[in-house]
Every structure is written in C-alpha cells, then in structure tokens.
Design a protein around this motif. Structure first.
Motif, mmCIF file in Angstrom:
data_model
loop_
_atom_site.group_PDB
_atom_site.id
_atom_site.type_symbol
_atom_site.label_atom_id
_atom_site.label_comp_id
_atom_site.label_asym_id
_atom_site.label_seq_id
_atom_site.Cartn_x
_atom_site.Cartn_y
_atom_site.Cartn_z
ATOM 1 N N TYR A 231 -22.983 89.436 74.817
ATOM 2 C CA TYR A 231 -22.960 90.886 74.609
ATOM 3 C C TYR A 231 -24.075 91.293 73.651
ATOM 4 C CZ TYR A 231 -21.290 95.499 73.188
ATOM 5 O OH TYR A 231 -21.199 96.837 72.910
ATOM 6 N N LYS A 232 -24.988 92.137 74.110
ATOM 7 C CA LYS A 232 -26.075 92.729 73.321
ATOM 8 C C LYS A 232 -26.624 91.763 72.271
ATOM 9 C CE LYS A 232 -24.742 97.561 74.022
ATOM 10 N NZ LYS A 232 -24.382 98.855 73.373
ATOM 11 N N ASP A 233 -26.385 92.082 70.970
ATOM 12 C CA ASP A 233 -26.964 91.280 69.878
ATOM 13 C C ASP A 233 -26.054 90.148 69.422
ATOM 14 O OD1 ASP A 233 -29.226 92.878 69.818
ATOM 15 O OD2 ASP A 233 -28.326 94.288 68.389
ATOM 16 N N LEU A 234 -25.065 89.792 70.207
ATOM 17 C CA LEU A 234 -24.144 88.709 69.838
ATOM 18 C C LEU A 234 -24.622 87.390 70.457
ATOM 19 C CD1 LEU A 234 -21.475 87.822 68.514
ATOM 20 C CD2 LEU A 234 -20.330 88.393 70.692
ATOM 21 N N TYR A 235 -24.859 86.385 69.585
ATOM 22 C CA TYR A 235 -25.353 85.078 70.035
ATOM 23 C C TYR A 235 -24.474 83.965 69.460
ATOM 24 C CZ TYR A 235 -29.682 87.374 71.516
ATOM 25 O OH TYR A 235 -30.605 88.178 72.141
ATOM 26 N N VAL A 276 -23.125 81.674 64.737
ATOM 27 C CA VAL A 276 -22.844 82.960 65.371
ATOM 28 C C VAL A 276 -23.708 84.011 64.682
ATOM 29 C CG1 VAL A 276 -21.105 84.686 65.931
ATOM 30 C CG2 VAL A 276 -20.468 82.268 65.838
ATOM 31 N N GLN A 277 -24.438 84.817 65.477
ATOM 32 C CA GLN A 277 -25.289 85.881 64.941
ATOM 33 C C GLN A 277 -24.926 87.214 65.587
ATOM 34 O OE1 GLN A 277 -29.461 85.005 65.194
ATOM 35 N NE2 GLN A 277 -29.295 83.081 64.083
ATOM 36 N N TRP A 278 -24.850 88.241 64.736
ATOM 37 C CA TRP A 278 -24.548 89.584 65.255
ATOM 38 C C TRP A 278 -25.017 90.637 64.264
ATOM 39 C CZ3 TRP A 278 -20.767 93.327 63.626
ATOM 40 C CH2 TRP A 278 -20.657 94.411 64.502
ATOM 41 N N GLU A 279 -25.981 91.443 64.700
ATOM 42 C CA GLU A 279 -26.485 92.587 63.933
ATOM 43 C C GLU A 279 -26.799 92.235 62.484
ATOM 44 O OE1 GLU A 279 -23.829 95.874 64.384
ATOM 45 O OE2 GLU A 279 -24.429 96.258 66.464
ATOM 46 N N GLY A 280 -27.557 91.185 62.283
ATOM 47 C CA GLY A 280 -27.981 90.788 60.937
ATOM 48 C C GLY A 280 -27.034 89.853 60.218
ATOM 49 N N TRP A 281 -25.801 89.702 60.737
ATOM 50 C CA TRP A 281 -24.865 88.742 60.160
ATOM 51 C C TRP A 281 -25.088 87.371 60.801
ATOM 52 C CZ3 TRP A 281 -21.579 89.699 56.168
ATOM 53 C CH2 TRP A 281 -21.343 91.032 55.839
ATOM 54 N N SER A 282 -24.875 86.310 60.013
ATOM 55 C CA SER A 282 -25.013 84.947 60.534
ATOM 56 C C SER A 282 -23.955 84.054 59.889
ATOM 57 C CB SER A 282 -26.410 84.382 60.244
ATOM 58 O OG SER A 282 -26.539 83.062 60.747
ATOM 59 N N LEU A 283 -23.099 83.471 60.733
ATOM 60 C CA LEU A 283 -22.070 82.530 60.282
ATOM 61 C C LEU A 283 -22.443 81.145 60.779
ATOM 62 C CD1 LEU A 283 -19.280 82.017 58.941
ATOM 63 C CD2 LEU A 283 -18.260 82.463 61.197
ATOM 64 N N LEU A 313 -20.201 75.303 55.236
ATOM 65 C CA LEU A 313 -20.009 76.617 55.845
ATOM 66 C C LEU A 313 -20.853 77.634 55.080
ATOM 67 C CD1 LEU A 313 -18.250 78.059 58.053
ATOM 68 C CD2 LEU A 313 -16.660 78.628 56.197
ATOM 69 N N SER A 314 -21.495 78.560 55.810
ATOM 70 C CA SER A 314 -22.303 79.579 55.147
ATOM 71 C C SER A 314 -22.216 80.896 55.908
ATOM 72 C CB SER A 314 -23.766 79.142 55.030
ATOM 73 O OG SER A 314 -24.385 79.074 56.305
ATOM 74 N N LEU A 315 -22.404 81.988 55.171
ATOM 75 C CA LEU A 315 -22.403 83.334 55.737
ATOM 76 C C LEU A 315 -23.549 84.109 55.096
ATOM 77 C CD1 LEU A 315 -20.979 85.561 57.459
ATOM 78 C CD2 LEU A 315 -19.686 86.146 55.376
ATOM 79 N N SER A 316 -24.367 84.751 55.935
ATOM 80 C CA SER A 316 -25.506 85.506 55.412
ATOM 81 C C SER A 316 -25.602 86.860 56.095
ATOM 82 C CB SER A 316 -26.812 84.726 55.608
ATOM 83 O OG SER A 316 -27.149 84.629 56.989
ATOM 84 N N LYS A 317 -26.277 87.801 55.418
ATOM 85 C CA LYS A 317 -26.497 89.146 55.969
ATOM 86 C C LYS A 317 -27.886 89.615 55.565
ATOM 87 C CE LYS A 317 -25.261 93.165 57.853
ATOM 88 N NZ LYS A 317 -26.587 93.801 57.928
ATOM 89 N N ASP A 318 -28.636 90.119 56.537
ATOM 90 C CA ASP A 318 -29.969 90.666 56.294
ATOM 91 C C ASP A 318 -29.881 92.177 56.137
ATOM 92 O OD1 ASP A 318 -31.163 88.171 56.488
ATOM 93 O OD2 ASP A 318 -31.457 88.342 58.649
ATOM 94 N N PHE A 319 -30.609 92.706 55.144
ATOM 95 C CA PHE A 319 -30.657 94.134 54.893
ATOM 96 C C PHE A 319 -32.107 94.593 54.858
ATOM 97 C CE2 PHE A 319 -26.996 92.315 52.757
ATOM 98 C CZ PHE A 319 -25.953 93.162 53.105
ATOM 99 N N GLN A 320 -32.312 95.857 55.145
ATOM 100 C CA GLN A 320 -33.651 96.438 55.052
ATOM 101 C C GLN A 320 -33.556 97.719 54.239
ATOM 102 O OE1 GLN A 320 -36.279 94.784 56.567
ATOM 103 N NE2 GLN A 320 -37.691 96.142 55.468
ATOM 104 N N LEU A 321 -34.196 97.757 53.077
ATOM 105 C CA LEU A 321 -34.249 98.945 52.230
ATOM 106 C C LEU A 321 -35.690 99.424 52.180
ATOM 107 C CD1 LEU A 321 -31.923 97.867 49.268
ATOM 108 C CD2 LEU A 321 -31.331 99.262 51.262
ATOM 109 N N LEU A 326 -34.016 92.195 52.339
ATOM 110 C CA LEU A 326 -33.057 91.494 51.493
ATOM 111 C C LEU A 326 -32.193 90.577 52.347
ATOM 112 C CD1 LEU A 326 -31.756 94.498 49.340
ATOM 113 C CD2 LEU A 326 -33.449 92.806 48.650
ATOM 114 N N ARG A 327 -31.798 89.460 51.773
ATOM 115 C CA ARG A 327 -30.831 88.571 52.421
ATOM 116 C C ARG A 327 -29.839 88.070 51.385
ATOM 117 N NH1 ARG A 327 -32.121 83.631 56.454
ATOM 118 N NH2 ARG A 327 -32.158 85.408 57.878
ATOM 119 N N GLY A 328 -28.562 88.238 51.684
ATOM 120 C CA GLY A 328 -27.510 87.679 50.850
ATOM 121 C C GLY A 328 -26.888 86.474 51.542
ATOM 122 N N LEU A 329 -26.676 85.396 50.798
ATOM 123 C CA LEU A 329 -26.178 84.146 51.374
ATOM 124 C C LEU A 329 -25.062 83.576 50.510
ATOM 125 C CD1 LEU A 329 -26.449 81.742 53.400
ATOM 126 C CD2 LEU A 329 -28.162 80.784 51.836
#
Length: 361
Positions: A231-235, A276-283, A313-321, A326-329
């Motif tokens: 589905y779309k941006d879900l990998y 798993v990647q979805w809209e800037g999130w990565s698990l 186990l890791s979880l990250s999120k990409d942001f754009q300001l 920015l990336r939080g991990l």
C-alpha cells in the motif's frame, strides 16, 4: 584528499595484584591521495591513483623505539562494461619503508597485488548474473600490532592473501507488490600466509599478536532480500544471511592444532533483519547468530566457546523543518537481556538503550 590525524592513548593500571602501568602513546598520521579516471570509450575506462601515508608513534616507555613509517600505494585499473559482460582488472603496487630509533629497521617491502573481477548476464532481462573474481592482497602490521606494550609483537610478518570467488546473483525490482527480490550465493577459497591474529590476555588493553604461518579458508555465503509494497508508502523488507566458513591452520603437520579451526572463527553464522517503513517511520528488528568457536589454536573442550545470538530493536522517524532534516532514533539492544561473550572473559552488556537525534543543515 588530504587527512591529518592525531591519536593520544593513555593506559593506566593501578591493580595491586599486577605490575602497575602508566603509559602514554602519541600517534600521528598524514595521508594524501590522488585519483584520476579517463574514458577511452563509453564502455572502456582506465584509472590510476596514488596514496602517500606517513605514520609516527611515540611513547613515554623506557627504551621505546619511536617507529616511523612511509607507505606509498600506486594503483592502475581498467574496466570494460559491455552489454552482457563486465570485467575489471587492477594492480596495486605497495612500497613500505620503516625506520626505528636505535635499532636496525625491517627491510623495505615492495609488493605487487593483482586482481580480476568478472560479471556476466546469461538472461535477456539481466535479473540473473554470474560473477567471479581473483585477488591478491597484502596487509602490513599496524604500529598498534607491533609496538604497544604487552600487546605488540615487533617480529610480526605482513599478511598475504590469495582469494578466489565464484557466485550467482538474482536481483529483480518492479512496481508491483513484490517490489524487490534478491538472492545470492558465493563459494570462496582463501589462502592466507602469515595471518595476523590477536589473543586477549585478560585485560582490554593487553592482547597478544602473532602470525599463523598458513591458513586454508573455504566458505559459502548465502544472502536473500524480499521487499513488499502492499500500500502506497508502506514497505516490508526481510533480509537474511548465512555463512559457512572452514578456516583451518595448515602450517605444520607436527602441531597439535594442525587442521584445527583457527581461534574465534565460527563455522556457522548468520543474521536476519526485518524492517517496516511508512511515511518517514522505520521499525527495525535484527537477529544475529554466531556458532560455536574455540578461543585458542587447539580445538579441545577446554578452549570451547559457546555460540551466542542476540536481538535488537529500533524505531526512527524522519522530520523536515524547512531546510533542516531531523531524525530521531530509539534503540533497544540485546532485547532479551542475554548473557554472552564475543571473546572469552569479555561479557557483553545486557539489555541497553540508546537515544539519538541527528540534524542535517
């Protein structure tokens, strides 16, 4: 490219049960590199590069030899990129000149290391390929290997390796649900003369360096990757890797450890990663396995080291300001909080956490 580096290592041991040590090491490094490429035809290129490296090491140890090394590397290479066949060939000339204060320096080293890489596509769509390579390599012992107190061995010989490899690769990408599929298998054979190995002596700073006269290495690497895009941006991505490696000492038939597996090299190892990647999130979940090993040259029960595996186990999120990325991990390492030793008597941390913020301007 130009690089300058300065390393300061201060080792202090005040244990009353051992000889007290307070050593300060200072190492300097200057590196200059130049590379050039020329396109003879669209399918044929040649290149040449030159690297210059100057190292010095000093220490406040009585009678320290203050080594000084000049290393030069000259490489030439060519590549042919035809429709269904690719070939690369190169030759690396290595020149090493060592100087030692107050002692006779080792003889200069002049070594030529050739390599040939080939890749062919028997199918029209190029999803499937056959690859092979032959390579020689040369490794000089570092100053850390040679001169650090209680660790170095100034009599170490350079390591020389001859490698042979043949492999198969299937690599397919598409815009469908199965967006990527990759499977590879390689069989290799390495012949290593004067292999440099390190043995721990009970403290993190104290290691023993030595050469294994002749090592015979045969192995198989198998890797796989599958990416689903439902589905779309879900990998969803799954990666797996398995290695079988028989690395045995064939120096002298009279040795008790003749044809035994060399220290700390497992015959079986592998890893699996699910993402798993979805809209800037990565698990991300990873599992690493290392099989049974031996911590000394003789493969006997006393030297046996148990296999180990670990989960992370890791979880990250990409942001754009604006123009700032920015990336939080958040990471949880050794998720199951297992006890294991990568090297004998060096226990690894149990469950531990790490938080990282990355800013790109």
């Amino acid at each position: 490219n130009i690089k300058y580096a300065f390393y300061r290592t201060h080792y202090v041991n005040n244990d009353d049960k051992q000889v007290k040590i307070d050593n300060l090491y200072k190492q300097k490094e200057v590196y200059i590199s130049s590379a050039n490429e020329y396109e003879i035809k669209e399918f044929w290129r040649v290149s040449a590069s030159y690297d210059f490296l100057w190292n010095t090491l000093d220490a406040d140890v009585y009678g320290f030899v203050k080594p000084d090394r000049i290393s030069q590397f000259l490489s030439v290479a060519t590549a042919l990129n035809l429709d269904r066949f690719k070939v690369q060939a190169s030759a690396l000339a290595t020149f090493i000149h060592d100087r030692i204060k107050g002692q006779e320096a080792p003889a200069d080293k002049h070594v030529l290391s050739p390599a040939v890489f080939m890749n062919g596509y028997p199918l029209r769509n190029k999803d499937f390929s056959i690859r092979a390579f032959y390579k020689q390599s040369f490794r000089m012992p570092t100053f850390n290997d040679l001169y650090y107190a209680d660790m170095g061995n100034s009599k170490l010989s350079p390591e020389r390796v001859t490698q042979y490899n043949i492999g198969l690769l299937y690599d397919h990408t598409s815009n469908r649900i199965i967006s990527a599929a990759r499977l590879s298998a390689d069989v290799y054979y390495n012949r290593v003369k004067d292999k440099i190995v390190a043995y721990p002596k009970g403290q993190q700073f104290r290691w023993t360096m030595l050469n294994l006269g002749l090592v015979d290495i045969r192995g198989i690497d198998v890797t796989g990757l599958l990416t689903l895009n439902p589905y779309k941006d879900l990998y969803f991505t799954l990666r797996c890797q398995y290695t079988f490696q028989r690395a045995i000492d064939v120096t002298n038939p009279a040795d008790n450890y003749y044809r035994d597996q060399i220290p700390y090299i497992p015959r079986h190892s592998g890893a699996a990663v699910a993402n798993v990647q979805w809209e800037g999130w990565s698990l991300n979940y990873s599992w690493i396995y290392v099989g049974e090993r031996y911590n000394q040259q003789e493969n006997i029960r006393y030297n046996y080291t148990q296999p180990w595996y670990t989960s992370d186990l890791s979880l990250s999120k990409d942001f754009q300001l604006g123009k700032v990325s920015l990336r939080g991990l958040i990471e949880i390492n050794n998720l199951l909080s297992q006890d294991y030793d990568v090297i004998l008597n060096y226990p690894m941390p149990k469950r531990n956490y790490r938080f990282t913020i990355t800013v790109e301007i």
